[in-house]
Write an enzyme that holds these catalytic residues in place. Structure first.
Site, mmCIF file in Angstrom:
data_model
loop_
_atom_site.group_PDB
_atom_site.id
_atom_site.type_symbol
_atom_site.label_atom_id
_atom_site.label_comp_id
_atom_site.label_asym_id
_atom_site.label_seq_id
_atom_site.Cartn_x
_atom_site.Cartn_y
_atom_site.Cartn_z
ATOM 1 N N VAL A 12 0.842 -1.197 0.000
ATOM 2 C CA VAL A 12 0.000 0.000 0.000
ATOM 3 C C VAL A 12 0.874 1.243 0.000
ATOM 4 O O VAL A 12 2.030 1.212 0.445
ATOM 5 C CB VAL A 12 -0.957 0.013 1.219
ATOM 6 C CG1 VAL A 12 -1.941 -1.133 1.143
ATOM 7 C CG2 VAL A 12 -0.186 -0.026 2.522
ATOM 8 N N CYS A 13 0.349 2.324 -0.526
ATOM 9 C CA CYS A 13 1.081 3.588 -0.521
ATOM 10 C C CYS A 13 1.275 4.035 0.925
ATOM 11 O O CYS A 13 0.398 3.798 1.741
ATOM 12 C CB CYS A 13 0.299 4.648 -1.289
ATOM 13 S SG CYS A 13 0.297 4.322 -3.070
ATOM 14 N N PRO A 14 2.403 4.614 1.267
ATOM 15 C CA PRO A 14 3.467 5.091 0.369
ATOM 16 C C PRO A 14 4.621 4.106 0.205
ATOM 17 O O PRO A 14 5.693 4.494 -0.239
ATOM 18 C CB PRO A 14 3.950 6.344 1.099
ATOM 19 C CG PRO A 14 3.895 5.940 2.551
ATOM 20 C CD PRO A 14 2.639 5.067 2.644
#
Length: 75
Positions: A12-14
């Site tokens: 998942v970001c970041p």
């Protein structure tokens, strides 16, 4: 010139950007980092980081419905 592939699909970001920054520190000028990712926010964040860092983007392609690949050259 070396080319290193960083697989971040499922992160998942970041995290794709965080991992890309870390991987770039191990490369020498002229080497390329190929980042595979499936986080939509990274489609903006990674190119912006590359531009701000002075790293040319030599390839940016969609690999699937929600999957991309970007190649950034260390300069």
């Amino acid at each position: 010139m070396a080319q290193v592939t960083l697989e971040t699909n499922g992160s998942v970001c970041p995290f794709p950007l965080v991992e890309a920054k870390q991987a770039m520190t191990t490369l020498t000028n002229g080497d390329e980092l190929v980042i595979h990712f499936d986080c939509t926010q990274a489609t903006d964040a990674i190119p912006r980081w590359a531009a701000e860092s002075g790293y040319p983007v030599t390839d940016f392609s969609k690999r699937g419905p929600a999957e991309w690949s970007i190649t950034v050259q260390k300069a």
